[in-house]
Each structure stands twice: as C-alpha cells, then as structure tokens.
Design a protein around this motif. Structure first.
Motif, PDB file in Angstrom:
ATOM      1  N   LEU A 538       0.834  -1.211   0.000  1.00 59.79           N
ATOM      2  CA  LEU A 538       0.000   0.000   0.000  1.00 59.79           C
ATOM      3  C   LEU A 538       0.864   1.256   0.000  1.00 59.79           C
ATOM      4  O   LEU A 538       0.628   2.199  -0.761  1.00 59.79           O
ATOM      5  CB  LEU A 538      -0.925   0.000   1.223  1.00 59.79           C
ATOM      6  CG  LEU A 538      -2.109  -0.968   1.160  1.00 59.79           C
ATOM      7  CD1 LEU A 538      -2.750  -1.121   2.532  1.00 59.79           C
ATOM      8  CD2 LEU A 538      -3.143  -0.486   0.144  1.00 59.79           C
ATOM      9  N   VAL A 539       1.890   1.250   0.832  1.00 53.08           N
ATOM     10  CA  VAL A 539       2.729   2.437   0.976  1.00 53.08           C
ATOM     11  C   VAL A 539       3.473   2.740  -0.321  1.00 53.08           C
ATOM     12  O   VAL A 539       3.852   3.872  -0.602  1.00 53.08           O
ATOM     13  CB  VAL A 539       3.709   2.241   2.164  1.00 53.08           C
ATOM     14  CG1 VAL A 539       4.719   3.357   2.223  1.00 53.08           C
ATOM     15  CG2 VAL A 539       2.932   2.164   3.462  1.00 53.08           C
ATOM     16  N   ASP A 540       3.635   1.696  -1.105  1.00 51.65           N
ATOM     17  CA  ASP A 540       4.326   1.829  -2.363  1.00 51.65           C
ATOM     18  C   ASP A 540       3.492   2.587  -3.420  1.00 51.65           C
ATOM     19  O   ASP A 540       3.997   3.003  -4.442  1.00 51.65           O
ATOM     20  CB  ASP A 540       4.639   0.371  -2.746  1.00 51.65           C
ATOM     21  CG  ASP A 540       5.039   0.143  -4.145  1.00 51.65           C
ATOM     22  OD1 ASP A 540       6.199   0.415  -4.401  1.00 51.65           O
ATOM     23  OD2 ASP A 540       4.200  -0.297  -4.949  1.00 51.65           O
ATOM     24  N   HIS A 541       2.181   2.791  -3.122  1.00 57.54           N
ATOM     25  CA  HIS A 541       1.335   3.571  -4.028  1.00 57.54           C
ATOM     26  C   HIS A 541       1.580   5.063  -3.790  1.00 57.54           C
ATOM     27  O   HIS A 541       1.698   5.487  -2.636  1.00 57.54           O
ATOM     28  CB  HIS A 541      -0.136   3.215  -3.772  1.00 57.54           C
ATOM     29  CG  HIS A 541      -1.072   3.839  -4.756  1.00 57.54           C
ATOM     30  ND1 HIS A 541      -1.470   5.156  -4.656  1.00 57.54           N
ATOM     31  CD2 HIS A 541      -1.683   3.343  -5.854  1.00 57.54           C
ATOM     32  CE1 HIS A 541      -2.289   5.432  -5.662  1.00 57.54           C
ATOM     33  NE2 HIS A 541      -2.437   4.353  -6.400  1.00 57.54           N
ATOM     34  N   ALA A 545       0.663   7.716   2.353  1.00 54.07           N
ATOM     35  CA  ALA A 545       1.757   8.138   3.230  1.00 54.07           C
ATOM     36  C   ALA A 545       2.082   7.021   4.206  1.00 54.07           C
ATOM     37  O   ALA A 545       3.233   6.702   4.458  1.00 54.07           O
ATOM     38  CB  ALA A 545       1.349   9.389   3.997  1.00 54.07           C
ATOM     39  N   GLU A 546       1.057   6.418   4.770  1.00 50.24           N
ATOM     40  CA  GLU A 546       1.263   5.402   5.780  1.00 50.24           C
ATOM     41  C   GLU A 546       0.074   4.440   5.774  1.00 50.24           C
ATOM     42  O   GLU A 546      -1.035   4.834   5.438  1.00 50.24           O
ATOM     43  CB  GLU A 546       1.367   6.080   7.151  1.00 50.24           C
ATOM     44  CG  GLU A 546       2.112   5.266   8.139  1.00 50.24           C
ATOM     45  CD  GLU A 546       2.359   6.024   9.441  1.00 50.24           C
ATOM     46  OE1 GLU A 546       3.290   5.635  10.135  1.00 50.24           O
ATOM     47  OE2 GLU A 546       1.607   6.976   9.742  1.00 50.24           O
ATOM     48  N   ALA A 547       0.326   3.195   6.146  1.00 54.79           N
ATOM     49  CA  ALA A 547      -0.773   2.233   6.139  1.00 54.79           C
ATOM     50  C   ALA A 547      -0.612   1.246   7.281  1.00 54.79           C
ATOM     51  O   ALA A 547       0.509   0.903   7.659  1.00 54.79           O
ATOM     52  CB  ALA A 547      -0.802   1.472   4.815  1.00 54.79           C
ATOM     53  N   ALA A 548      -1.740   0.831   7.837  1.00 54.27           N
ATOM     54  CA  ALA A 548      -1.728  -0.239   8.832  1.00 54.27           C
ATOM     55  C   ALA A 548      -2.762  -1.267   8.401  1.00 54.27           C
ATOM     56  O   ALA A 548      -3.855  -0.914   7.965  1.00 54.27           O
ATOM     57  CB  ALA A 548      -2.086   0.301  10.210  1.00 54.27           C
ATOM     58  N   VAL A 565      -5.481   3.745   6.070  1.00 57.98           N
ATOM     59  CA  VAL A 565      -4.520   4.410   5.207  1.00 57.98           C
ATOM     60  C   VAL A 565      -4.539   5.913   5.453  1.00 57.98           C
ATOM     61  O   VAL A 565      -5.609   6.521   5.506  1.00 57.98           O
ATOM     62  CB  VAL A 565      -4.873   4.114   3.727  1.00 57.98           C
ATOM     63  CG1 VAL A 565      -4.099   4.992   2.776  1.00 57.98           C
ATOM     64  CG2 VAL A 565      -4.634   2.635   3.415  1.00 57.98           C
ATOM     65  N   THR A 566      -3.364   6.500   5.616  1.00 56.59           N
ATOM     66  CA  THR A 566      -3.294   7.970   5.607  1.00 56.59           C
ATOM     67  C   THR A 566      -2.690   8.385   4.272  1.00 56.59           C
ATOM     68  O   THR A 566      -1.739   7.766   3.789  1.00 56.59           O
ATOM     69  CB  THR A 566      -2.449   8.531   6.768  1.00 56.59           C
ATOM     70  OG1 THR A 566      -1.133   8.031   6.646  1.00 56.59           O
ATOM     71  CG2 THR A 566      -2.987   8.120   8.113  1.00 56.59           C
ATOM     72  N   LEU A 567      -3.289   9.428   3.703  1.00 54.55           N
ATOM     73  CA  LEU A 567      -2.899   9.831   2.351  1.00 54.55           C
ATOM     74  C   LEU A 567      -1.904  10.981   2.372  1.00 54.55           C
ATOM     75  O   LEU A 567      -1.833  11.744   3.337  1.00 54.55           O
ATOM     76  CB  LEU A 567      -4.143  10.262   1.574  1.00 54.55           C
ATOM     77  CG  LEU A 567      -5.142   9.131   1.297  1.00 54.55           C
ATOM     78  CD1 LEU A 567      -6.387   9.696   0.613  1.00 54.55           C
ATOM     79  CD2 LEU A 567      -4.513   8.042   0.440  1.00 54.55           C
ATOM     80  N   ARG A 568      -1.143  11.053   1.318  1.00 53.11           N
ATOM     81  CA  ARG A 568      -0.264  12.212   1.141  1.00 53.11           C
ATOM     82  C   ARG A 568      -1.123  13.430   0.814  1.00 53.11           C
ATOM     83  O   ARG A 568      -2.229  13.288   0.281  1.00 53.11           O
ATOM     84  CB  ARG A 568       0.686  11.976  -0.040  1.00 53.11           C
ATOM     85  CG  ARG A 568       1.732  10.958   0.260  1.00 53.11           C
ATOM     86  CD  ARG A 568       2.669  10.809  -0.947  1.00 53.11           C
ATOM     87  NE  ARG A 568       3.467   9.616  -0.762  1.00 53.11           N
ATOM     88  CZ  ARG A 568       4.539   9.556   0.014  1.00 53.11           C
ATOM     89  NH1 ARG A 568       4.960  10.623   0.658  1.00 53.11           N
ATOM     90  NH2 ARG A 568       5.199   8.430   0.150  1.00 53.11           N
TER      91      ARG A 568
END
Ligand code: WTA
Length: 653
Positions: A538-541, A545-548, A565-568
């Motif tokens: 996920l973080v690679d997208h 920004a961050e994923a759990a 998921v937190t987005l950029r």
C-alpha cells in the motif's frame, strides 16, 4: 503475547464430546493406547519405525543428528529417491490402482493409475534433464490444479532438483521475486487456469515474472485452455511437446536423505516472504506416517484433500503423503461453487470419496450455501473428515459432522504449519475422544508445551505460547539463504524449543485449543498473509503516506483484511482510490491479498515508541470496547478512526 498481535479468538466448545464409533475403533490402524505410550517414551525409535515404511537405497547411520542444533538433520547417511518411493515402489502390487482421479472445472476428467503416473513422471524427468536440470537444480512451478502439476513436482524430485511451487493466485511480480530468490533456472507454468468459469492468465503473469528473473532460461507451458498467449521462441516450450519427445524410461538415482526437496515461500512477520526449506527422507517419513495414521488410511479408501497444491497442505497431503502410501486420491481443478454450489458433493459422490480433508473457511461457506446442497448427493461412503488451516469453530465442526459425515464420521482437526511439514497436533480417530474446537494432542513421536512469557509451562486452562520441544523428521531445516532468520524466528525466544507462532491453551485432559497467531500474520481463508507485506504494498502507491493492516474476524474467511490508510497531501480518499489501492495490492502480491475494506484516516494510532497499535484498530473494526489507550501517543486519532468505522463497513465489496 505481543501487543501488536491479533486478537486471540477463544473457541470454547459447549462441552460436546464424541468417542470413536465402536466399529471404526475396532478396525482402525491405531486403536491401542500403548502404541502412543511407546512413541512418547522413545520418539526417535518411533520415527525410525515410521521411516521403515519407505524404501531406502542405503540405510541411515544416525536417525537424529543434533550436533549443530537447531540445524537438525534426520536419517543421515541414508539415501532414497522420493519419486521412486511415490511411484516405482507401487508398480508391482498397485500398478493398475488409480493414483489420481482428476476432474477439471469444465467437467473433463483424467484417470492416472500408478503405472500411468510413473510413465509421465519418467518422461518429464527426461525432458527436464535435457533442459539442464539435475541434482541440486532449481525449478519454479506456477500452475493451476492440473495433473501436470504433481507430475512436474515428482519429476524434479526424481532428479534430486528442488522445486518451489508458487500458488496461482499470486501476481507476476510476486512470482518474479520468488524465482529470483530461489535461483530458478526453469519455470513450469500453463497457458491459463480455470476458476469459477473464468480463465486466469497464468502465462501472462509468468511473462511479467520472467522479465524480472533473467536467470530463468526455460519456460515450459502446459496447454490447458488453448487461449491466446504470447510466445518467446527459444525460451518457451510446450509441456506436451517435451513429454511426447521424451523416453518413458528413467532410472531413479538414490539421493541423500538431506537433499533439498522443495522450498515453499510463506508469510512471516516482515515484508519479505520466507523460503521454508524441506529435505527428503525426514519429510517423506513425516507425511507418509501422518497421512496413514491421522486419516486411518486403508487400501480401498478414496481420499480427497480439497486444498491447492500451491500451499503446504497440497504438497504434503495431495502429492507426497498419499502417493508415498499408494493411496487413491481425487484432485479437482476449479472453484467449489462452480457451476453449482453442490459441485464438491457431486464429485465426492461420483468418485465414492471415503475421506475428505477441508479448510474451515470452506466448511463455513458450505454452511452458508445451505444444507440442501450436500443433501442432494449420496455421501454415505464418507467415513472420516479432516480440517486444516485455522481453528474450526464448534458450530462449523458440528455442521460438518452432521451434514457431510452422516452424523457419525470422526473429524480430525489437524494443526500444523508450512514449517512443520506434516501434521503435529490431531486426534487419532480410532483412539481419541473428539471435542469440537480442539485439535487434540500431539501425534506419536511429537512433544508440545504451552509456555508463559517466562518460558515456564503455564497451568492447564491458561493461554500461552505453543512450542515443540523435541525435533521431528519433517521439520523445516532452515530458511533459504537465511540461517540467521531461521534461528531468530523459531529458536531464540525459548532456546532449544521451536516457537510455532500460535497461542494455545491446554485443558485438564491435555487437549490443545489453538488460539490464533501471536505475530503479525493473518489467516484469511486458511491462507497465511503478512500484515507488513500488505502495508508495504500500500505504501508503495504514490497516494499513500502510511498504512496499517489488520485481520478482523470474519464469519466465513476467519479473518478479513482491513486496511487503514493515511494519504499524502493533495490526494482525496474516495471510492475510486479505494478501488485503485485494492488493485495495486493485487498487482504487488496477488488478488488474495486485496484488503476487504480500506479506511482513510488522518493519522494512525501509535504507541509512544512509534509502533502502530494494531490491537486498537482491530477493536475499532470489530466495534469492541477500546480498552486501555493510555499508551497511545496520539489519542485524538481514535475518535477519528471510530467515526470512519461505519464508512469502512460501507466500503466493503
Ligand atoms: C493455522 C497450514 C488452528 C495456525 C497447514 C498455523 C491452525 C498456521 C490449524 C499455519 C488448526 C493451521 N487449528 N490453527 N487445525 N491449522 N492453523 O503454514 O495459525 O499455511 O500457525 O500451514 O495456520 O499456516 P500454513
């Protein structure tokens, strides 16, 4: 138990107990407690006896070599050929016995006797030899459930080459990564697979993988659907062409007992999959022994393990165990609900299946589909049922016994792992009292303990860490090219004892109740997936920004993948992005790893040391009381996530 580990599911039965039916017990292979007592007193003598089921070219000089523990070795000095044990050895007495009744999803069938299977394996072994595969060679296999899959595995084994089978549900990218890590020189694949009436582009995925794995010089392609595929002359060859051109004569050579038979990649608690290494003599001893004793195998049984060969269950209990025992098996290619929701019962009745081995997730799905589906078929020949892959809830256990087992068939709830190679904990069906939800005790020759944090055994009834405190023949030997990780993952926590990674409780009778994983490994439909592996995908997208990722309990699949998921900055969390992220995970890992739900959140709950509190996310997803959040660094985030829990349920597909 680690704070970040999954919630432990406690499957307390209502106290129901079932003794083996008298006639079953009387005829069972093991019906005398003294067999178990003797094995417990001298495990090594037990395993030596079990190893004598096999045909050895040279006898071993030492049963267990523990000089370099935990790098244990079994049956050192011994030599044998795995394929000869699975095939050649049966020809005299069972040459015309059916080894595999294969049924394709569209309804086509192939019947392979031991003689047929032997000839096809010999041909393909000759073909692989021509491709440069020999002792110590490395072959990757990426196929659906077609007869050529066990043929390819056995041909490798015959040559002393190691295989790695990559489940057909993994993506081209995941296949490429595994082929490179394994050092494969040949890939065996197929044009397309059948699943639920649709085709799966196995060759298409493989092409992508081959681009990433230049060391793979040959790809051998089974023609299954005859669909359109790309072809690279010089590299790609048809399986049937090679088979037709090869001689059916092949003399199997003896291999060292510790020759690598295969590596199988499985998820661990870091992003990189682990290559679990299994060798020859000990592995085959373990799977042949447990297959016979746990399933109480008789010569006239029709045995069906409805797993996929891409996982360890298929390696041990579709291919190597049953064939080593000269059993007749059913093998089915496709989806259980295709074309109708009674497909499995239709197959079981037509072939007269007597032993059926399934995963709880499948059993729960069949329950959901309704009693009428099995009721329409004659399942009266079924005399034993098995369950594997995750804890089976008592309700599913009872349904299985009543609707599939005619209210009488014993159920063996078998606990084991890719690492253990063969079944470790299971009732012996002719001897043990069954308790729905409990996997019973360790099998003969094995020892388990439940330890607390301090390494001491916990009292009966209390949960703790499941460890195996005596080595066993089919144990993993190491992690491929990573001895250090082998030691730190399994042996460092309690020195001298194998840490299984599962929580467990032992009741007053000594029966074991598995409580789920203690690490960041999820169990979705009986498939092991790492939370961290999916988080990295996920973080690679670019938007993330961050994923759990957590596994939250699901009535059918056991656990379901939920992502937070937190987005950029600059990205908006909408339905389109959810779909895109799910597809992104499918490309990185495979469709099996797609999150069932994705929630966008401004932040993730973390401890003061910066560790994501997965437990809390699980509580939010399951609408549980949040418990103690005082160690949380960013408390306000919990309220925000709770609010989005509803959105999450709405986002499920
Ligand atoms: C879980 C599958 C409870 C467990 C053979 C283990 C089970 C993991 C059972 C291994 C069972 C497997 N009861 N839990 N009968 N069988 N498990 O490597 O958490 O795919 O550690 O091997 O599945 O999964 P693996």
């Amino acid at each position: 138990m680690s704070e970040s580990g999954p919630a432990i599911r406690n499957l307390q039965a209502d106290g129901a107990q079932y003794s083996p039916p008298a006639a079953f017990a009387a005829a069972a292979r093991i019906h005398d407690r003294s067999v178990v007592e003797q094995a417990d007193a001298d495990p090594i003598a037990w395993w030596e006896d079990q190893a004598r089921r096999l045909a050895w070219d040279t006898p071993w000089t030492r049963a267990l070599d523990d000089d370099d523990a935990p790098f244990y070795r079994w049956f050192t000095g011994g030599t044998l050929n795995i394929a000869a044990n699975c095939l050649d050895r049966h020809l005299a007495e069972r040459g015309d016995k059916v080894a595999i009744h294969w049924e394709g999803e569209p309804g086509d069938t192939v019947t392979l006797t031991y003689r047929d299977l032997h000839a096809r394996v010999c041909r393909f072994a000759n073909a692989l030899t021509d491709l440069g595969v020999g002792v110590g060679g490395r072959v990757a296999i990426y196929m659906g459930m077609v007869p050529e899959l066990p043929i390819a595995m056995l041909a490798c084994a015959r040559l002393g080459a190691a295989h790695t089978v990559v489940f057909g549900g993994f993506s081209g990218e995941a296949l490429g990564e595994r082929m490179v890590d394994f050092g494969a020189s040949v890939l065996i694949t197929q044009d397309e697979g059948w699943r639920g009436g649709k085709t799966i582009p196995l060759k298409g995925n493989a092409d992508e993988a081959l681009d990433r794995a230049p060391g793979v010089r040959h790809s051998v392609v089974v023609c299954r659907t005859d669909g359109d595929i790309n072809w690279t002359p010089g590299r790609d060859q048809w399986f049937h062409d090679l088979e037709a051109a090869a001689s059916p004569e092949h003399v199997a050579q003896p291999m060292d007992a510790e020759q690598m038979l295969f590596a199988l990649y499985t998820s661990g608690s870091t992003g990189k999959p682990k290559g679990i290494v299994h060798t020859s003599g000990g592995y085959l001893t373990g799977v042949a022994s447990t297959h016979a004793n746990v399933f109480d195998l008789r010569d006239d049984d029709v045995y069906w393990c409805a797993a996929d060969i891409g996982w360890i269950t298929g390696h041990s209990y579709i291919v190597y165990g049953p064939l080593a025992n000269g059993a007749t098996s059913v093998m089915y290619e496709g989806a259980p609900g295709y074309p109708g929701q009674d497909r499995l019962w239709d197959i079981a009745s037509r072939y007269g299946v007597t032993i059926l081995y399934l995963a709880p997730t499948a059993i729960r799905m069949f329950m959901k589909w309704g009693d009428q589906e099995p009721a329409g078929h004659d399942l009266s020949r079924i005399r034993l049922l098995g369950s594997v892959g995750e804890p089976i809830n008592p309700e599913a256990w009872e349904w299985y016994r009543t609707h599939i087992g005619g209210g009488a068939a014993p159920i063996v709830d078998t606990w084991w792992q890719t690492e253990t190679g063969s079944i470790i904990v299971s009732p012996l069906p002719g001897l043990d009292t069954l308790k729905p939800g409990s996997a019973g005790k360790t099998l003969p020759g094995l020892r388990a303990e439940i330890l607390g944090e301090d390494g001491n055994p916990v009292p009966a009834g209390e949960g703790g860490y499941l460890v195996l405190s005596h080595p066993w023949p089919s144990m993993l030997r190491t992690l491929l090219d990573d001895d250090e990780r082998y030691v730190s993952t399994y042996w460092d926590r309690f020195p001298g004892k194998y840490l299984a990674g599962d929580g467990c409780r032992q009741d007053a009778d000594g029966d074991l109740w598995l409580l789920g994983r203690i690490d960041d490994v999820m169990n979705v439909s009986g498939h092991r997936l790492s939370t961290i592996e999916i988080e990295s995908a996920l973080v690679d997208h670019p938007a993330v920004a961050e994923a759990a990722v957590i596994g939250r309990s699901d009535p059918v699949t056991g656990e379901a993948i939920a992502a937070f998921v937190t987005l950029r900055d600059g990205f908006e969390g909408d339905a389109i992005l959810i779909a895109e992220l799910r597809d992104h995970v499918a490309i990185r890992i495979g469709a099996i790893a797609k999150p069932k739900s994705i929630v966008f959140t401004p932040d993730l709950p973390k401890t003061r040391s910066g560790k994501i509190m997965r437990r809390l996310l699980r509580d939010v997803s399951e609408q549980r009381n949040l418990g103690d959040v005082t160690t949380l660094a960013n408390e306000e985030v919990v309220a925000a996530i709770s609010e989005t829990a509803e959105t999450m349920r709405a986002s499920e597909d």
